[in-house]
Structure formats: C-alpha cells, structure tokens
Design an enzyme around this catalytic site. Sequence first.
Site, short mmCIF file in Angstrom:
data_model
loop_
_atom_site.label_atom_id
_atom_site.label_comp_id
_atom_site.label_asym_id
_atom_site.label_seq_id
_atom_site.Cartn_x
_atom_site.Cartn_y
_atom_site.Cartn_z
N GLU A 255 0.88 -1.17 0.00
CA GLU A 255 0.00 0.00 0.00
C GLU A 255 0.92 1.21 0.00
OE1 GLU A 255 -1.77 1.56 3.39
OE2 GLU A 255 -3.59 2.20 2.41
N HIS A 328 -11.49 -0.73 2.47
CA HIS A 328 -12.06 -0.34 3.78
C HIS A 328 -11.78 1.11 4.13
CE1 HIS A 328 -7.90 -1.18 4.43
NE2 HIS A 328 -7.97 -0.61 5.62
O1 TEU Z 1 -4.24 3.42 5.18
C1 TEU Z 1 -3.25 4.37 4.81
C2 TEU Z 1 -3.88 5.66 4.52
O2 TEU Z 1 -3.28 6.60 4.12
C3 TEU Z 1 -5.30 5.74 4.84
O3 TEU Z 1 -5.32 6.58 5.94
C4 TEU Z 1 -6.08 6.25 3.67
O4 TEU Z 1 -5.26 6.79 2.70
C5 TEU Z 1 -6.97 7.34 4.17
O5 TEU Z 1 -7.67 6.79 5.25
C6 TEU Z 1 -7.94 7.75 3.09
O6 TEU Z 1 -8.66 8.82 3.63
C7 TEU Z 1 -3.74 2.30 5.89
C8 TEU Z 1 -4.94 1.42 6.24
O7 TEU Z 1 -5.55 0.97 5.03
C9 TEU Z 1 -5.89 2.26 7.07
O8 TEU Z 1 -7.09 1.54 7.34
C10 TEU Z 1 -5.19 2.62 8.36
O9 TEU Z 1 -6.04 3.49 9.09
C11 TEU Z 1 -3.86 3.34 8.09
O10 TEU Z 1 -3.07 2.72 7.08
C12 TEU Z 1 -3.00 3.30 9.35
O11 TEU Z 1 -2.61 1.95 9.58
#
Ligand code: TEU
Length: 559
Positions: A255, A328
């Site tokens: 990611e 999510h």
């Molecule tokens: O998401 C990374 C992230 O940048 C997210 O915060 C997303 O881009 C943002 O919520 C969009 O508005 C990962 C996970 O997928 C997320 O669920 C976690 O909250 C985050 O990292 C921290 O671990």
Amino acid sequence: MKRNWWKESVVYQIYPRSFKDSNGDGIGDIKGIIEKLDYLKELGVNVLWLSPVFESPLDDNGYDISDYRKILNDYGTMEDYEELIAKAHERGLKILMDLVVNHTSDEHPWFIESRKSKENPYRDYYIWKYPKDGKEPNNWGATFGGSAWEYDNETGMYYLHCFSKKQPDLNWENEAVRNDVYDMMNWWCEKGIDGFRMDVISMISKDQSFPDGKVYGGLYGDGAPYYMNGHRIHEFLREMNREVLAKHDIMTVGETAGVTIEEAKMYAGEDADELNMVFQFEHVSIGDGPYGKWTTNRYDFMEYKKIMIKWQEELQGKAWNSLYLGNHDQPRSVSRFGDDSEEYREISAKMLATCIHMMQGTPYVYQGEEIGMTNAYFEDISMYKDIESLQYYEELTGAGLMEPEEMMECLKLRSRDNARTPMQWDDTVNGGFTEGTPWINVNSNYSRINVEHQIKEKDSIFQYYKELIQLRKENEVIVYGSFTAINREDEKIFAFKRELDEKKLLVLCNYSKEETAFKVPEEFTPEKGEVLISNYRVNEWKEEMILRPYEAIVLTFQT
Ligand code: TEU
Ligand code: CA
C-alpha cells in the site's frame, strides 16, 4: 512477460469486523469467515486479503497492533485462524495477511518499554525528538488530524505518529526493528499464509532531518514528501525480500500512498527483488481539496480516465498493476465512481466491474462490491465510528474551517465508515450479519441489496462478477494481453483494447448516463466480433455503436 499465479488471481478483501458474526456479539469473526468460504469459492475469487485480526486496542480498528502473534479475542483464537488457513487451502483459496509494520499500537510491549526511559534498550524502536522552541519538533499533521507528534512527560520528548497518537511509528533505521519484523513475517509464512498486503509500506523510510512541511489549507504542514517513498525504502524492501519474501512462494502487494509510476517500477518491477505489485492512490484522490478528502466534489471522469490509462500503458511489461476502486478506507465504489440511484445502481456497478476486470493487473473485490453495496450516508455524527472521520469532524468544525452541516455532507460521501457497514447476507434483521447488536449500523437498504437475493437472480451483480472472474480464468488475453487506449478524448466512454497473439478484445465502458455514440476503429471488422460479456445482455454490433447509459460491452476478435 513472466507468468505468475498472483497475476492470474482475483483478490477479495475481507474487513473481518463487518463480514460475518458467528457468535452473536455483533462483531464479525474468523469463524464467520470460515462459514462463508463456500460463498467466496462460488464467486470464483482465489485470494482472500483479511484486514488485521491481531491483538489491538482497536483505536484504528486493528491497524494498531499490540501483539503480532496473537489473535484478538473479538475475532477468535489462533486455532480459528489456523483452521481458516487449512479450510481455505482445501478450497484452493489463498490467505493474504495485512502486515502493519510502519507503526504499532502504543500498547505494544516494544513501545511500553521504549517510553520508560531514554536508556531503555527499546528506546530507538520508535522515533523520539526533543521539543523545538518548546513545541513539536516540526509542523507535520497526522493523517487522522492533529499534530503528528505526541509529548511524553516521562522523558520530556515527543514521539512521532503519522496516524493516531496510539499508533507510534517504528524506527526502521534501527536494524533490530527490521530483524524483529522479519522474524515475525517468517513465523507467519511458516504457519501457511500465502502473502502480505503491506500497510503504508511506502512510509517506513523517513527523512532523518524531519523538516517542516508545506501548509496547504489545514492547521498543520504536509509531512508526506518527507516520509513517503523515502531514500532508504528500496534498500529496506530488498532486505525484506532477501530475509523473508524470497524464501516462500507468496504474493505481496504494497500500500504505497503517494507512489509515482517511476517509483512503482522499483517497488513492483518485473525483475525487481522487492514486491509483486502496489496500490496507487491517484484515482481515489481526484477532487480532493484544501482539507484533503473532506470535500463534496464529484470526481472528474477525464482525469480518472487519464490516470487509469497512464498506469496501464506506463507499467505494462515493466511492473504489475493492482486494480481497485474500493477498500475499507474508501467510499463504496458504486457511490463514488458509478451511480447508486435506484435506476442505475445495478447497471453502473456492472460497468465499473467490467472496466476494472478487463484491464491489465490483479483485480481486488472489496467485500460487498460484488453485490453493489452503497454508501450508508449516515446522517448523524453519533453513527460514525471511524477515528479519521471523528477526529477531522472535531478538528475542522472546531477550528471554524467548516460548518458542521458541510462536514456532515463530506462524511456521507467520503467517510471510511461507508465501506465498513456490515456485509448484507439476506433480508432478515441486520442483513443476516449478526443475531446481536452490530458494532456499527447496517446500511438501511439491506432488505433490497443482499447476497441471498442475488445468488438466486440470474442477472444480479453477483452473477455478473462471477462471470467476469470466470472469463479471466478462460481468456489469457485478459491477464497477459497488452493494453492500448482507444479514442482517448471521448468524454464519456473509456475504450481500450487488449491483445495477446491472435486474440483481441475491445472494451467499451460508458461512464455516463447519456446514450453515447462510439465509432469503432476499422481494425475491428464487425463480421468477426463476438460479444464476450455485456451488462445490458442484449446488444447488436454496428460500426457505430450507440452505448446506453452506463453500458459496458466486451467484444472478442480472432485476428
Ligand atoms: O491506510 C493508509 C492511509 O493513508 C489511509 O489513511 C487512507 O489513505 C486514508 O484513510 C484515506 O482517507 C492504511 C490502512 O488501510 C488504514 O485503514 C489505516 O487506518 C492506516 O493505514 C493506518 O494503519
Ligand atoms: Ca463475533
């Protein structure tokens, strides 16, 4: 191009807390997932990515881990997880684990030790800085609002947390941290998992000078240029590849928020010794404003199409794409990119699915997307659970930067909770998700939109996804064919062709609700074209196609 099982796969993302509750406590669990393995097999997906189910205080719904080798009681036991792996493998399904190692929970033993004293052996497992002029070491904002620094009285220093203050960032400069992470990863591979989705893995290498970031519209500076795709990121991932990934036949997806095409070729290059693929975030950030995602702007189709074409044409043959519209963290894809009105929800959900599944890359289906679940559009702030939504509501309205009513409109469109309402299995109470009280409200449309209805209905979105996924298994051109955009300037239709040896596909997707003419290029002679799949089911081939609202049609040609 090399052939790999993860290129031929379709990944289904499960958000365990909202998937299926087996014991009536209103929280989805691992036994609930095991109950639904046959459903997933029926859909045709072959890799299951589970969001974290590990020990956690749930500050960020499990993306704040306090023990990487223990299953959180909410979700079950390690025996349940081992049963899930075994029963998934029996069905030819692989399990992808969500690896969250940019940060831990502040309740992880490493952090509990680290904050005890400056001399503690675990002190440098995290990023501690002295105050600067009596304040935070720099002006970085945290992704969920507020400062990215939290003051710790015990030792009179600040620690860095790019997310919530209960998610302290690990210090990857420290070799002991890296070795402990690799040990844990190998431990899970030996348990039989089939790969990792790596949470914000592009953030593990930080600029060690920690400079201030540019202030756009909010209260804090943007630290992203100093903690995304940092100068040691590829060194760390190549080390991880040597120490873990190369030792197992596993799949990895990073990611990588903020990733560029050039960076992606390094993270996921055909011959790179790092990851198999990455998630890019350009299309899901279209329309973002001075307060990031907190805007009611709709996305611009031409900007979207340009981004999709860029990633297809510039990575092909060099690196592998992940193909997704939802997860999510994102609003429901049919609400964000399609049209979730009564009239067009089904047809536009099928069109979006066609477009994603016919491009080059590994498609990701987010739980509920296969039945066209929509945003929940919660009207009251008390219905929201997500830390990101709640903290930004406080920050932006508290600072008078947004009126509460305006922020509520933004939440209804962009809150992560839209994707976290329980999976809708049938039209019984709570959509068959739980016999208890669900941890978050079920979307009020569950009686109309649910699995049970769609399994029975031959023209449902579920059946259409099933057909798309089956086509991928039967037509190598869909996986390994080249991608070429057609009529790039068309402002309503996303058209492209795929070619492999003598096989050729023409994919036409009308992203608008207007009837739109499309002049088919001469190379596609009508007499040879056959319809491979279409969301309107009834089509007639003409030199000048008239595409109906949200019409998707895939034609196959033998050259
Ligand atoms: O998401 C990374 C992230 O940048 C997210 O915060 C997303 O881009 C943002 O919520 C969009 O508005 C990962 C996970 O997928 C997320 O669920 C976690 O909250 C985050 O990292 C921290 O671990
Ligand atoms: Ca439960």
